[in-house]
Write a protein that holds these residues in place. Structure first.
Motif, PDB file in Angstrom:
ATOM      1  N   ILE A  57       0.922  -1.219   0.095  1.00  0.00           N
ATOM      2  CA  ILE A  57       0.154  -0.125  -0.054  1.00  0.00           C
ATOM      3  C   ILE A  57       0.738   1.257   0.089  1.00  0.00           C
ATOM      4  O   ILE A  57       1.977   1.276   0.598  1.00  0.00           O
ATOM      5  N   LYS A  59       0.493   5.926  -1.651  1.00  0.00           N
ATOM      6  CA  LYS A  59      -0.236   6.951  -1.735  1.00  0.00           C
ATOM      7  C   LYS A  59      -1.091   6.707  -3.173  1.00  0.00           C
ATOM      8  O   LYS A  59      -2.260   6.854  -3.262  1.00  0.00           O
ATOM      9  N   PRO A  62      -3.960   2.573  -3.065  1.00  0.00           N
ATOM     10  CA  PRO A  62      -4.449   2.326  -1.374  1.00  0.00           C
ATOM     11  C   PRO A  62      -5.443   0.931  -1.129  1.00  0.00           C
ATOM     12  O   PRO A  62      -5.575   0.788  -0.091  1.00  0.00           O
ATOM     13  N   GLU A 123      -2.977  12.555  -5.134  1.00  0.00           N
ATOM     14  CA  GLU A 123      -1.509  13.201  -5.273  1.00  0.00           C
ATOM     15  C   GLU A 123      -0.774  12.143  -5.928  1.00  0.00           C
ATOM     16  O   GLU A 123      -0.655  10.902  -5.565  1.00  0.00           O
TER      17      GLU A 123
END
Lengths: 124, 208
Positions: A57, A59, A62, A123
């Motif tokens: 996992i 950014k 997820p 992001e």
């Protein structure tokens, strides 16, 4: 956004260890593909998949959504014979990246998926 | 069930009965595992196990309370209570930011949460009896619930399903009974303590 769905026969996974199988599937899911596998994962494989997912996992990734339809029980003569010969009696697994799979609705004999880009811009 | 199997199960129960059992609380995040662990612990030891929060993944490592003695129906069960982190297939740090955390804090929590999920999975092999806690206001037929229960069944670990949050009017515990007819289901509210004695009876009856 286009969504790619890949259908994988159980032959592709044959001969792989459970760990190799999970890595193989996860690589595809991390490539933003929804995978439909022509076999049901066992309970032990499911936790291996969750464990492998947790280790990766980030950014950008997820996690996953997964749903499995179990094989038919080997109660009938035909099913028992198929099992004895090392075959499978059905079952299906659907796995996709959680950022694309908005919802999986599971029923004993049906899986429905709502997929699409989520509203937020992740992001980089 | 055949007579041979009945006899086999009876012997297995007799010989596997332990003085001290490890009771694991499993389930998805926010099902009320820690609230229940605290309720059990407060009832029998007077001290809580862990902190509770509306933010998912509040429990990110296994919380233990040792030697909790539960008495019900003339039986005494001595147990180590193990409150597990919630098992999930995804941990998105952005979800934590919705609760007011900054990005750094949220990422740290997400990292700890992923480790917690792995720890809870590792413990599947080490519990003697499991309470699978399910939020009765949610759809129970999820892959996480099925995976947890399937793994406990594969290890022949007794499962008691706890249909939690029945104090909420949206609760539909019957859906849980329909989804998992093979296991005992106890309807409770860990928050209010409703039916908690039924759970103690179930623990006394099914633990080994």
């Amino acid at each position: 956004m286009d969504i790619e769905i890949e259908f994988i026969t159980s032959d592709v996974l044959e001969g792989k260890t459970p760990e190799e199988k999970m890595e193989f599937l996860l690589e595809k899911i991390k490539d933003d593909k929804i995978i439909v596998v022509e076999e049901s994962l066992s309970s032990q494989e499911e936790v291996l998949l969750i464990e492998a997912t947790m280790k990766q996992i980030s950014k950008r990734f997820p996690g996953i959504e997964v749903s499995t339809l179990r094989e038919r029980s080997a109660e009938g003569f035909k099913e028992k014979l198929i099992k004895m010969l090392g075959g499978r009696t059905g079952g299906l697994t659907v796995i996709g990246p959680s950022k694309l799979v908005k919802k999986i609705k599971k029923e004993p004999q049906k899986i429905s998926i709502l997929a699409g880009e989520k509203d937020k811009e992740r992001e980089k | 069930m055949s007579f041979r199997k009945l006899l086999f199960n009876w012997f297995k129960r007799i010989f596997r009965r332990r003085k001290l059992i490890r009771l694991g609380l499993y389930g998805p995040p926010n099902a009320g595992k820690t609230t229940l662990a605290n309720k059990i612990s407060m009832d029998w030891t007077g001290t809580p196990v862990g902190s509770v929060s509306e933010i998912p993944h509040e429990t990110r490592s296994v919380q233990k309370k040792e030697k909790v003695v539960v008495r019900s129906d003339g039986q005494k069960i001595e147990m180590n209570l193990l409150d597990m982190p919630g098992i999930a297939t995804k941990v998105d740090y952005e979800d934590f930011m919705k609760y007011g955390m900054d990005a750094k804090e949220a990422r740290q929590r997400a990292k700890e949460a992923t480790k917690g999920v792995i720890e809870a999975i590792k413990w599947l092999e080490h519990v003697d009896t499991a309470l699978v806690v399910i939020d009765a206001t949610e759809d129970p037929y999820t892959q996480v619930n099925i995976t947890i229960i399937g793994n406990l069944e594969a290890r022949d670990i007794p499962v008691i399903i706890v249909a939690n949050k029945i104090d909420l009017k949206e609760a539909e515990p019957d859906r849980i009974r329909e989804a998992f007819p093979q296991h005992p289901v106890v309807e409770i509210s860990a928050m209010t303590g409703k039916n908690i004695d039924d759970l103690y009876q179930a623990i006394a009856k099914h633990s080994r």
